[in-house]
Motif scaffolding. Structure first.
Motif, mmCIF file in Angstrom:
data_model
loop_
_atom_site.group_PDB
_atom_site.id
_atom_site.type_symbol
_atom_site.label_atom_id
_atom_site.label_comp_id
_atom_site.label_asym_id
_atom_site.label_seq_id
_atom_site.Cartn_x
_atom_site.Cartn_y
_atom_site.Cartn_z
ATOM 1 N N LEU A 512 -67.870 26.406 -41.432
ATOM 2 C CA LEU A 512 -68.118 27.356 -40.353
ATOM 3 C C LEU A 512 -69.488 27.112 -39.726
ATOM 4 C CD1 LEU A 512 -67.464 29.950 -38.705
ATOM 5 C CD2 LEU A 512 -68.586 31.228 -40.540
ATOM 6 N N LEU A 513 -70.505 26.937 -40.564
ATOM 7 C CA LEU A 513 -71.856 26.692 -40.046
ATOM 8 C C LEU A 513 -71.887 25.418 -39.219
ATOM 9 C CD1 LEU A 513 -73.865 27.687 -43.247
ATOM 10 C CD2 LEU A 513 -73.730 28.966 -41.101
ATOM 11 N N ASP A 514 -71.155 24.392 -39.654
ATOM 12 C CA ASP A 514 -71.080 23.167 -38.863
ATOM 13 C C ASP A 514 -70.424 23.424 -37.506
ATOM 14 O OD1 ASP A 514 -72.319 21.624 -40.755
ATOM 15 O OD2 ASP A 514 -70.467 20.781 -41.583
ATOM 16 N N ALA A 515 -69.328 24.187 -37.524
ATOM 17 C CA ALA A 515 -68.612 24.458 -36.275
ATOM 18 C C ALA A 515 -69.496 25.211 -35.283
ATOM 19 C CB ALA A 515 -67.336 25.255 -36.568
ATOM 20 N N LEU A 516 -70.311 26.159 -35.795
ATOM 21 C CA LEU A 516 -71.174 26.939 -34.904
ATOM 22 C C LEU A 516 -72.252 26.097 -34.246
ATOM 23 C CD1 LEU A 516 -71.655 30.234 -36.980
ATOM 24 C CD2 LEU A 516 -69.966 29.758 -35.193
ATOM 25 N N LYS A 517 -72.538 24.923 -34.812
ATOM 26 C CA LYS A 517 -73.570 24.051 -34.244
ATOM 27 C C LYS A 517 -73.114 23.342 -32.976
ATOM 28 C CE LYS A 517 -75.492 22.836 -38.800
ATOM 29 N NZ LYS A 517 -75.636 21.729 -39.786
ATOM 30 N N TYR A 518 -71.790 23.250 -32.806
ATOM 31 C CA TYR A 518 -71.276 22.397 -31.741
ATOM 32 C C TYR A 518 -70.731 23.187 -30.556
ATOM 33 C CZ TYR A 518 -71.764 18.747 -35.255
ATOM 34 O OH TYR A 518 -72.273 17.877 -36.192
ATOM 35 N N GLY A 519 -71.540 24.082 -30.043
ATOM 36 C CA GLY A 519 -71.166 24.786 -28.821
ATOM 37 C C GLY A 519 -70.199 25.925 -29.030
ATOM 38 N N ALA A 520 -70.469 26.783 -30.012
ATOM 39 C CA ALA A 520 -69.604 27.950 -30.241
ATOM 40 C C ALA A 520 -69.848 28.989 -29.152
ATOM 41 C CB ALA A 520 -69.872 28.553 -31.609
ATOM 42 N N PRO A 521 -68.799 29.469 -28.479
ATOM 43 C CA PRO A 521 -68.992 30.483 -27.444
ATOM 44 C C PRO A 521 -69.197 31.856 -28.071
ATOM 45 C CG PRO A 521 -66.659 30.082 -27.722
ATOM 46 C CD PRO A 521 -67.369 29.121 -28.652
ATOM 47 N N PRO A 522 -69.824 32.794 -27.361
ATOM 48 C CA PRO A 522 -69.791 34.189 -27.826
ATOM 49 C C PRO A 522 -68.325 34.616 -27.961
ATOM 50 C CG PRO A 522 -71.299 33.934 -25.985
ATOM 51 C CD PRO A 522 -70.531 32.654 -26.079
ATOM 52 N N HIS A 523 -67.996 35.266 -29.046
ATOM 53 C CA HIS A 523 -66.591 35.633 -29.260
ATOM 54 C C HIS A 523 -66.487 36.873 -30.130
ATOM 55 C CE1 HIS A 523 -67.660 32.910 -32.597
ATOM 56 N NE2 HIS A 523 -66.735 33.527 -33.323
ATOM 57 N N GLY A 524 -65.337 37.483 -30.091
ATOM 58 C CA GLY A 524 -65.095 38.688 -30.875
ATOM 59 C C GLY A 524 -63.617 38.939 -30.996
ATOM 60 N N GLY A 525 -63.264 39.887 -31.833
ATOM 61 C CA GLY A 525 -61.845 40.157 -32.018
ATOM 62 C C GLY A 525 -61.601 41.435 -32.769
ATOM 63 N N ILE A 526 -60.373 41.564 -33.228
ATOM 64 C CA ILE A 526 -59.947 42.780 -33.922
ATOM 65 C C ILE A 526 -58.673 42.464 -34.681
ATOM 66 C CG2 ILE A 526 -58.500 43.650 -32.026
ATOM 67 C CD1 ILE A 526 -59.686 46.474 -32.668
ATOM 68 N N ALA A 527 -58.416 43.225 -35.729
ATOM 69 C CA ALA A 527 -57.155 43.108 -36.469
ATOM 70 C C ALA A 527 -56.567 44.503 -36.635
ATOM 71 C CB ALA A 527 -57.378 42.457 -37.826
ATOM 72 N N PHE A 528 -55.268 44.621 -36.406
ATOM 73 C CA PHE A 528 -54.560 45.892 -36.543
ATOM 74 C C PHE A 528 -53.611 45.838 -37.734
ATOM 75 C CE2 PHE A 528 -55.717 45.972 -32.062
ATOM 76 C CZ PHE A 528 -56.123 47.289 -31.902
ATOM 77 N N GLY A 529 -53.562 46.914 -38.506
ATOM 78 C CA GLY A 529 -52.655 46.995 -39.646
ATOM 79 C C GLY A 529 -51.251 47.355 -39.189
ATOM 80 N N ILE A 530 -50.366 46.376 -39.179
ATOM 81 C CA ILE A 530 -48.980 46.610 -38.741
ATOM 82 C C ILE A 530 -48.305 47.648 -39.632
ATOM 83 C CG2 ILE A 530 -46.702 45.549 -38.483
ATOM 84 C CD1 ILE A 530 -48.578 44.638 -36.321
ATOM 85 N N ASP A 531 -48.499 47.514 -40.949
ATOM 86 C CA ASP A 531 -47.843 48.439 -41.874
ATOM 87 C C ASP A 531 -48.299 49.872 -41.620
ATOM 88 O OD1 ASP A 531 -46.801 46.117 -43.274
ATOM 89 O OD2 ASP A 531 -48.804 45.891 -44.113
#
Length: 584
Positions: A512-531
């Protein structure tokens, strides 16, 4: 084998010959006539067999519960209408009945109130029951509605791995031995969190997945070892971009599945305000009761429990008014104190004010007359009311007074028949774990702090606010998310504050730290409990009712017998040796 479904036969089909398949819900031999209630997944229709059809009548007279049938006959109007079922104006006059399978004597009948263990052991019979069919179909409609909404708006359905790397935070992982790598293990995902962030780095912009997740934790009515969530991630967003989008989605699915119009927009509370007013970060707004802070009004009293909490910067003295609560008996008051004790209370103080204005309270003697009058005025105590007080550590008081508020509301008929959604925002970044003597992440370690400056975060870690947010509905957290950390320096600093050193972070999260070095955009999300959402829609308090094959509270599948021992030969293939159980 069939031309129509049982539950869809209607008056427009009168005179038609139809072939139906299903189960014998009820069979009644009245001597001159036989009546069969034939059931499939769409519902029930009445089948009539007349005595002039001797061969068919003999078959009908031999039927038992849950026999599997094929019925051919003519649709005709019923002589006596049954308004309780959709097909209540018609019936089938049978000309042929074929028994496709005889059912053995049943361990329980569909119309009996069998115990949950029996229902789970014979889940296939339990799921045949119309009420269970209704709940499962509610869940199916929910998922269909979500997919339609997401697909229409350009979200990309991308699968993430089930066999992945073990994580150090949250609940315990389920581990899977890697046969081709002796002594090493995969973990089943608690969430697709890291993969969906990497998908944003990879440029997919809008991701979703109906994801299966696994947590090895204690079970209760709203928790299972394996569960389903709607996982979402967005690139180039701020909090309101995510919140406004998914709020529209939730409004749409409730309209489509339930014919319910949710508030537009949803109300918003910060975490601090939710805890102050309701003692909970998932407040049930259907209950129109609020906590009132009264520390300033009790500092000069002689009641040490109050004065100690009022003098403590991390303390709290809170009050909860119960309308018409003066009618409560001493036993009922003691029962509420016992309930609060389950959440950390060491006792509950109270004031009663009778219908005639007479005041009764075990703490009145500790106050000057004018100070006691000011306290009653501050909490809004009127004739016929009662007020409870809690004092101590801020979080503990909030927890037990929040739990008390819910019980008082439910016991006294104060829960509105309504749908009350809201957003809770601005969560604390960290919680202090006294046992481990370190901070832990309130959401997860990938949540971005509200400040961009690393030195500022380090200096004010105790009071730092995150960019996390939860969607709450009727006292249930149905979705949780955040803006993520997209800079490797900030992610490393958060790991450090959580007691995850550079070497450990590299070993566990280096990808993950490697991936963030190579131009990671600002991002966000959410998860909903289907059950959880499905359970709310279906009107049940247990998510087990909307999961086809759930585990018991002891983490077992009674139908299949899982978990079960594994033969030594099979264990040897994956380089596992089981230690004998410790003797008590």
């Amino acid at each position: 084998m069939r031309t129509h479904f049982c539950g869809l036969i209607d008056e427009a089909m009168i005179g038609q010959t139809v072939t139906l398949c299903g189960w014998t819900d009820v069979a009644r031999n009245l001597g001159g006539l036989c009546f069969i209630d034939l059931r499939d997944h769409e519902g029930i229709v009445q089948v009539l067999v007349e005595p002039d059809q001797a061969e068919v009548f003999a078959v009908a007279a031999s039927l038992g519960y849950e026999d599997v049938l094929q019925v051919e006959g003519v649709v005709r109007a019923r002589h006596s209408v049954n308004d309780k079922i959709k097909t209540g104006k018609v019936e089938i006059l049978a000309s042929r009945i074929t028994i496709l399978n005889k059912a053995a004597p049943l361990p329980f009948h569909a119309h009996e109130n069998a115990g949950e263990e029996t229902r789970l052991k014979y889940r296939y019979l339990d799921l045949r029951r119309p009420e269970m069919q209704r709940m499962q179909r509610t869940r199916i409609q929910l998922v269909q509605s979500l997919r339609r909404w997401l697909d229409a708006r350009g979200f990309q359905d991308i699968e993430t791995p089930i066999l992945t790397k073990a994580t150090p935070e949250g609940a315990r992982d389920f581990l899977v031995p890697a046969r081709m790598h002796p002594g090493e293990f995969y973990a089943l995902p608690q969430s697709p969190q890291l993969f969906k962030q990497i998908l944003m780095v990879a440029g997919f912009d809008r991701y979703y997945q109906i994801a299966r997740c696994f947590r090895d934790e204690a079970l209760r009515a709203d928790r299972q070892l394996e569960f389903t969530q709607l996982d979402m991630e967005f690139a180039f967003v701020r909090e309101r971009d995510v919140q406004d989008t998914v709020e529209g989605m939730i409004r749409t699915i409730f309209k489509e599945v339930m014919e319910v119009d949710l508030a537009d927009p949803f109300p918003r509370l910060t975490w601090a305000e939710a805890m102050r007013r309701y003692g909970s970060d998932k407040p049930d707004l259907r209950i129109d009761l609020e906590l009132v802070d009264v520390a300033e009004l009790v500092t000069n009293s002689e009641f040490k429990v109050f004065t100690d909490a009022a003098a403590n910067p991390d303390g709290r003295v809170a009050a909860l008014r119960v309308p018409k609560g003066a009618a409560l008996s001493r036993k009922q008051i003691d029962d509420y104190a016992a309930h609060a004790a389950k959440y950390g209370a060491k006792g509950l103080a109270y004031i009663k004010r009778g219908d005639n204005g007479e005041v009764t309270s075990p703490i009145a003697k500790f106050f000057a007359e004018d100070a006691f009058a000011a306290l009653m005025q501050a909490v809004g105590l009127e004739n016929g009311d009662l007020v409870f007080f809690g004092a101590g550590d801020y979080k503990v008081v909030s927890d037990f007074m929040g739990a008390l508020r819910l019980k008082v509301g439910k016991d006294n008929g104060l829960v509105q028949d309504a749908w009350k959604p809201l957003w809770v925002t601005d969560f604390p970044m960290f919680e202090w774990d006294a046992e481990a003597q370190r901070y832990v992440a309130l959401h997860h370690p990938f949540t971005a702090p509200a400040v961009d400056d690393i030195d500022d975060l380090r200096a004010h870690a105790k009071t730092a606010v995150s960019r996390g947010y939860d969607m709450v509905l009727n006292g249930n957290e149905i979705g949780g998310g955040s803006i993520r950390i997209h800079r490797p320096e900030m992610q490393s600093a958060v790991f450090e504050l959580l007691g995850i050193g550079a070497e450990e972070a590299e070993a566990k999260f280096g990808f993950l730290l490697d991936a963030l070095k190579y131009g990671a955009p600002p991002h966000g999300g959410i998860a909903f409990g289907i059950d959880r959402i499905a359970a709310l829609m279906a009107g049940t308090e247990s998510i087990r009712d909307v999961i086809p094959f759930p585990k018991t509270t002891t983490a077992q599948c009674l139908m299949t017998g899982a978990p079960s021992p594994i033969p030594d030969a099979q264990l040897a293939e994956v380089h596992i040796q089981v230690r004998p159980k410790k003797q008590d």
